[in-house]
Structures are given as structure tokens and as C-alpha cells.
Write a protein that holds these residues in place. Structure first.
Motif, PDB file in Angstrom:
ATOM      1  N   GLY A  42       6.285  -6.612   8.653  1.00  0.00           N
ATOM      2  CA  GLY A  42       5.770  -5.754   7.571  1.00  0.00           C
ATOM      3  C   GLY A  42       5.800  -4.250   8.251  1.00  0.00           C
ATOM      4  O   GLY A  42       6.404  -3.720   8.953  1.00  0.00           O
ATOM      5  N   ASN A  43       5.224  -3.345   7.180  1.00  0.00           N
ATOM      6  CA  ASN A  43       4.897  -1.785   7.552  1.00  0.00           C
ATOM      7  C   ASN A  43       3.820  -1.495   7.860  1.00  0.00           C
ATOM      8  O   ASN A  43       2.754  -2.261   7.367  1.00  0.00           O
ATOM      9  N   ILE A  44       3.913  -1.029   9.094  1.00  0.00           N
ATOM     10  CA  ILE A  44       2.508  -0.759   9.907  1.00  0.00           C
ATOM     11  C   ILE A  44       2.168   0.661  10.154  1.00  0.00           C
ATOM     12  O   ILE A  44       3.118   1.314  10.600  1.00  0.00           O
ATOM     13  N   ASN A  45       0.894   1.237   9.667  1.00  0.00           N
ATOM     14  CA  ASN A  45       0.644   2.382   9.874  1.00  0.00           C
ATOM     15  C   ASN A  45      -0.232   2.437  11.280  1.00  0.00           C
ATOM     16  O   ASN A  45      -1.341   1.976  11.386  1.00  0.00           O
ATOM     17  N   LEU A  46       0.593   3.212  12.450  1.00  0.00           N
ATOM     18  CA  LEU A  46      -0.109   3.089  13.695  1.00  0.00           C
ATOM     19  C   LEU A  46      -1.045   4.232  14.034  1.00  0.00           C
ATOM     20  O   LEU A  46      -0.700   5.490  13.857  1.00  0.00           O
ATOM     21  N   LEU A  47      -2.039   3.916  14.022  1.00  0.00           N
ATOM     22  CA  LEU A  47      -3.203   5.063  14.389  1.00  0.00           C
ATOM     23  C   LEU A  47      -3.612   5.266  15.664  1.00  0.00           C
ATOM     24  O   LEU A  47      -4.306   6.190  16.170  1.00  0.00           O
ATOM     25  N   ASN A  48      -3.382   4.355  16.588  1.00  0.00           N
ATOM     26  CA  ASN A  48      -3.696   4.444  17.855  1.00  0.00           C
ATOM     27  C   ASN A  48      -3.097   5.620  18.629  1.00  0.00           C
ATOM     28  O   ASN A  48      -1.880   5.991  18.623  1.00  0.00           O
ATOM     29  N   PRO A  49      -3.873   6.728  19.106  1.00  0.00           N
ATOM     30  CA  PRO A  49      -3.451   8.106  19.738  1.00  0.00           C
ATOM     31  C   PRO A  49      -2.331   7.766  20.892  1.00  0.00           C
ATOM     32  O   PRO A  49      -1.525   8.408  21.194  1.00  0.00           O
ATOM     33  N   ALA A  50      -2.658   6.765  21.442  1.00  0.00           N
ATOM     34  CA  ALA A  50      -2.009   6.305  22.763  1.00  0.00           C
ATOM     35  C   ALA A  50      -0.499   6.004  22.290  1.00  0.00           C
ATOM     36  O   ALA A  50       0.521   6.603  22.927  1.00  0.00           O
ATOM     37  N   LEU A  51      -0.434   5.268  21.447  1.00  0.00           N
ATOM     38  CA  LEU A  51       1.034   5.073  20.810  1.00  0.00           C
ATOM     39  C   LEU A  51       1.721   6.374  20.378  1.00  0.00           C
ATOM     40  O   LEU A  51       2.982   6.573  20.491  1.00  0.00           O
ATOM     41  N   LYS A  52       0.952   7.331  19.570  1.00  0.00           N
ATOM     42  CA  LYS A  52       1.615   8.470  19.115  1.00  0.00           C
ATOM     43  C   LYS A  52       2.161   9.295  20.418  1.00  0.00           C
ATOM     44  O   LYS A  52       3.096   9.896  20.241  1.00  0.00           O
ATOM     45  N   LEU A  53       1.247   9.449  21.324  1.00  0.00           N
ATOM     46  CA  LEU A  53       1.573  10.398  22.481  1.00  0.00           C
ATOM     47  C   LEU A  53       2.742   9.521  23.047  1.00  0.00           C
ATOM     48  O   LEU A  53       3.737  10.507  23.532  1.00  0.00           O
ATOM     49  N   LEU A  54       3.018   8.459  22.970  1.00  0.00           N
ATOM     50  CA  LEU A  54       4.128   8.024  23.758  1.00  0.00           C
ATOM     51  C   LEU A  54       5.497   8.120  22.749  1.00  0.00           C
ATOM     52  O   LEU A  54       6.586   8.406  23.408  1.00  0.00           O
ATOM     53  N   MET A  55       5.274   8.248  21.592  1.00  0.00           N
ATOM     54  CA  MET A  55       6.537   8.657  20.744  1.00  0.00           C
ATOM     55  C   MET A  55       6.961   9.971  20.799  1.00  0.00           C
ATOM     56  O   MET A  55       8.013  10.348  20.689  1.00  0.00           O
ATOM     57  N   GLU A  87       0.934  -1.297   0.017  1.00  0.00           N
ATOM     58  CA  GLU A  87      -0.039   0.008  -0.063  1.00  0.00           C
ATOM     59  C   GLU A  87       0.725   1.299  -0.065  1.00  0.00           C
ATOM     60  O   GLU A  87       2.122   1.075   0.083  1.00  0.00           O
ATOM     61  N   VAL A  88       0.115   2.566  -0.016  1.00  0.00           N
ATOM     62  CA  VAL A  88       0.918   3.635  -0.172  1.00  0.00           C
ATOM     63  C   VAL A  88       0.194   4.526   1.105  1.00  0.00           C
ATOM     64  O   VAL A  88      -0.956   4.528   1.225  1.00  0.00           O
ATOM     65  N   TYR A  89       1.095   5.086   1.744  1.00  0.00           N
ATOM     66  CA  TYR A  89       0.644   6.044   2.981  1.00  0.00           C
ATOM     67  C   TYR A  89       0.911   7.300   2.461  1.00  0.00           C
ATOM     68  O   TYR A  89       1.987   7.807   2.422  1.00  0.00           O
ATOM     69  N   HIS A  90      -0.104   8.377   2.843  1.00  0.00           N
ATOM     70  CA  HIS A  90       0.178   9.783   2.857  1.00  0.00           C
ATOM     71  C   HIS A  90       0.467  10.300   4.222  1.00  0.00           C
ATOM     72  O   HIS A  90      -0.678   9.982   5.289  1.00  0.00           O
ATOM     73  N   CYS A  91       1.500  10.695   4.388  1.00  0.00           N
ATOM     74  CA  CYS A  91       1.920  10.721   5.982  1.00  0.00           C
ATOM     75  C   CYS A  91       2.085  12.316   6.397  1.00  0.00           C
ATOM     76  O   CYS A  91       3.263  12.965   6.181  1.00  0.00           O
ATOM     77  N   PRO A  92       1.099  13.136   6.957  1.00  0.00           N
ATOM     78  CA  PRO A  92       1.274  14.180   7.432  1.00  0.00           C
ATOM     79  C   PRO A  92       1.956  14.309   8.887  1.00  0.00           C
ATOM     80  O   PRO A  92       1.956  13.195   9.345  1.00  0.00           O
ATOM     81  N   ALA A  93       2.245  15.438   9.156  1.00  0.00           N
ATOM     82  CA  ALA A  93       2.613  15.501  10.687  1.00  0.00           C
ATOM     83  C   ALA A  93       1.856  14.717  11.612  1.00  0.00           C
ATOM     84  O   ALA A  93       0.698  14.834  11.531  1.00  0.00           O
ATOM     85  N   GLY A  94       2.361  14.021  12.354  1.00  0.00           N
ATOM     86  CA  GLY A  94       1.734  13.265  13.437  1.00  0.00           C
ATOM     87  C   GLY A  94       1.473  11.652  13.022  1.00  0.00           C
ATOM     88  O   GLY A  94       1.124  10.997  13.749  1.00  0.00           O
ATOM     89  N   THR A  95       1.894  11.322  11.816  1.00  0.00           N
ATOM     90  CA  THR A  95       2.002   9.945  11.154  1.00  0.00           C
ATOM     91  C   THR A  95       2.949   9.121  12.023  1.00  0.00           C
ATOM     92  O   THR A  95       4.177   9.774  12.017  1.00  0.00           O
ATOM     93  N   LEU A  96       2.659   8.185  12.452  1.00  0.00           N
ATOM     94  CA  LEU A  96       3.677   7.064  12.938  1.00  0.00           C
ATOM     95  C   LEU A  96       3.693   5.831  12.459  1.00  0.00           C
ATOM     96  O   LEU A  96       2.603   5.011  12.151  1.00  0.00           O
ATOM     97  N   LEU A  97       4.934   5.270  11.779  1.00  0.00           N
ATOM     98  CA  LEU A  97       4.814   3.959  11.007  1.00  0.00           C
ATOM     99  C   LEU A  97       5.714   3.145  11.802  1.00  0.00           C
ATOM    100  O   LEU A  97       6.962   3.546  12.363  1.00  0.00           O
ATOM    101  N   PHE A  98       5.707   1.693  11.632  1.00  0.00           N
ATOM    102  CA  PHE A  98       6.736   0.836  12.176  1.00  0.00           C
ATOM    103  C   PHE A  98       7.047   0.112  10.967  1.00  0.00           C
ATOM    104  O   PHE A  98       6.155  -0.324  10.129  1.00  0.00           O
ATOM    105  N   HIS A  99       8.352  -0.207  10.893  1.00  0.00           N
ATOM    106  CA  HIS A  99       9.066  -0.821   9.636  1.00  0.00           C
ATOM    107  C   HIS A  99       9.778  -2.185  10.250  1.00  0.00           C
ATOM    108  O   HIS A  99      10.621  -1.883  11.089  1.00  0.00           O
ATOM    109  N   HIS A 100       9.453  -3.060   9.744  1.00  0.00           N
ATOM    110  CA  HIS A 100      10.218  -4.278  10.454  1.00  0.00           C
ATOM    111  C   HIS A 100      11.583  -4.457   9.482  1.00  0.00           C
ATOM    112  O   HIS A 100      11.613  -3.678   8.479  1.00  0.00           O
ATOM    113  N   TRP A 101      12.559  -4.850   9.946  1.00  0.00           N
ATOM    114  CA  TRP A 101      13.847  -4.997   9.313  1.00  0.00           C
ATOM    115  C   TRP A 101      13.826  -5.618   7.967  1.00  0.00           C
ATOM    116  O   TRP A 101      13.089  -6.351   7.761  1.00  0.00           O
TER     117      TRP A 101
END
Length: 269
Positions: free
Chosen positions: A110-123, A59-73
């Protein structure tokens, strides 16, 4: 295909911090397009300012400010940067770090688009610690990352058929309409679920109450807007659904441990 080693990212590096098994990088994206590549280690990408488009095999992600992605090695992807200033914060995690702390990193594929606000606040807390850099920052960063990865692993266990269908639906509604004056009656009617059942089971799947979750969404949204120096705090407060600036400041400080103005100073430090 290019293979990037530890601490290597395309762009201008503002800051690199090396901890035991972790590398944290504050980078300004300077290239309009970066072709397919992969990184040596698993890592988070957190967009602090601007916009980047990232594509992978699925997939393709449009990533504005506040976007959090996780990439596996070693998962391949490409990046496109539209016109304008874009800044990203990266946290690379070496595999031994997972193993030493008894985490099963191979479960986060894989590549994960993390939407959970709790995870973003932790980052955001991790990023803030890189700017504070006192004797407790290393311990704090590792603790926050462990918390994030644990929540991600727990989330994987409850994906799909194990969750009732209303969980994904209400999450979508709350993320889209968190600035509206939502009521339990409206949510209950929209989801065709009795309000008692909905209010009782919400915390079971979201680990907090309705009010707490919506406040997290509002504060998380405000953090991405604070990167725009042109916006006044009053504007940000109203745009995020707060009644006034004092309410915004109070909620922000309760969740992040500092005022919005102090966070903005750290962001541009």
C-alpha cells in the motif's frame, strides 16, 4: 488509468540518476492536478519544497516539505498541487533489487506515510548523496536505502497489539510538542506510567533515548524549513526549539555530517 514507466513523473525533471535497480529523480511539480495513475515500480516520494495533496483508495495526505511517502508498485493515487512552488525527490526501486538483496518487498504493502524522523533523516542523506555524486555515492545510497527498508520491515512487526498503547501516545506527544520544554514527570503523568518504567522502556521501542529522539525531530523539522530561502538560520533554530543558532548548528552537524548552511547550498545546487 495512466501507467508511468521508470523515471516518469508529472512535472519538470531537474535530475535523474540511474543506478543498478534504482532510479532517483528530482522533480518540480508543475500541474495543478494529476488524475488517478500508478507507477511501474515501488518508490519513495519525499517533498523537498512546497505542498502537495495526495489521495489513494484509503486516505488523503496533505504533504508539506519534509513529508516522506512509500508507494508499493502499481498502487493507484492522484495528486493536487496548491498554488506555489513544489519540488519532490523520488526513489524508484525495481523488484529484482529487493529479491537480489533478500528483502521481502511484498511485505511493504500500500501507500505509507512515514512519520519516523530517523527514516526522514536517512532520506535526506540519500538526497544529499545525489548532489555530491562521487565514487562512493552509489554504495552509500544503496546502504542507506537498505537501512531504511529494514527499519520499515521491523516496524511492521511491532505494529498494533504488539506495542503497548502508550507507545503511540508518546510518539504523538513528542511529534506535536518537541519544541516545548518537556519533562519526564509531565510525560509520566500524562501517560499514567511510572517514570522509571517509561524511561527504561522508551529506547526499547524507539531505538534511542528521549533526548536523541527529540533532537532528531528538531533537526528533521529544520531540514524542511531550510528550503525556505527567506528564513534566516537564527529564525529556523528558534522555530525548531533550539536555544540558539550555535546549538542548532552543532546538533545538525552531528546528525547530518554537515552544517545547515552547507546543506542549504546543496539543496539549491
Amino acid at each position: 488509468m495512466n501507467h508511468l514507466k521508470k523515471g516518469e513523473f508529472y512535472g519538470q525533471t531537474n535530475q535523474t540518476i540511474h543506478l543498478d535497480g534504482l532510479t532517483l529523480t528530482d522533480t518540480v511539480y508543475t500541474q495543478p492536478k494529476v488524475d488517478w495513475h500508478y507507477h511501474e515500480h515501488a518508490y519513495f516520494t519525499f517533498i523537498l519544497e512546497g505542498l502537495v495533496i495526495e489521495g489513494n483508495k484509503k486516505e488523503v495526505y496533505h504533504c508539506p516539505a519534509g513529508t516522506l511517502l512509500f508507494h508499493h508498485w502499481q498502487d493507484a493515487h492522484y495528486n493536487i498541487k496548491p498554488d506555489g512552488f513544489t519540488r519532490g525527490f523520488h526513489v524508484e526501486i525495481e523488484k529484482p533489487w529487493f529479491d537480489d538483496l533478500f528483502l521481502k518487498g511484498d511485505k511493504l504493502q500500500g501507500n505509507i506515510n512515514l512519520l519516523n524522523p530517523a527514516l526522514k533523516l536517512l532520506m535526506y542523506k540519500v538526497f544529499t548523496e545525489t548532489k555530491i555524486q562521487d565514487q562512493t555515492s552509489s554504495l552509500s545510497i544503496q546502504g542507506v536505502l537498505l537501512n531504511m527498508l529494514s527499519q520499515m520491515a521491523e516496524g511492521d512487526k511491532s505494529v498494533g497489539d504488539k506495542n503497548p498503547s502508550w507507545v503511540a501516545k508518546i510518539n504523538e506527544i513528542l511529534n506535536d510538542q518537541f519544541t516545548d520544554n518537556l519533562t519526564l514527570g509531565f510525560l509520566s503523568e500524562t501517560l499514567s506510567i511510572h517514570p522509571v518504567h517509561l524511561s527504561r522502556d522508551f529506547s526499547k521501542y524507539f531505538n534511542c533515548s528521549f533526548g536523541e529522539y527529540i533532537r532528531k525531530l528538531k533537526v528533521e523539522k529544520s531540514l524542511s524549513l531550510l528550503s525556505d530561502k527567506r528564513k534566516l538560520l537564527t529564525e529556523i533554530a528558534f522555530e525548531c526549539g533550539f536555544a540558539d543558532q550555535s546549538h542548532f548548528t552543532r546538533c545538525f552537524k552531528e546528525i547530518n555530517g554537515m552544517s545547515p548552511s552547507n546543506y542549504r547550498k546543496i539543496l539549491f545546487h
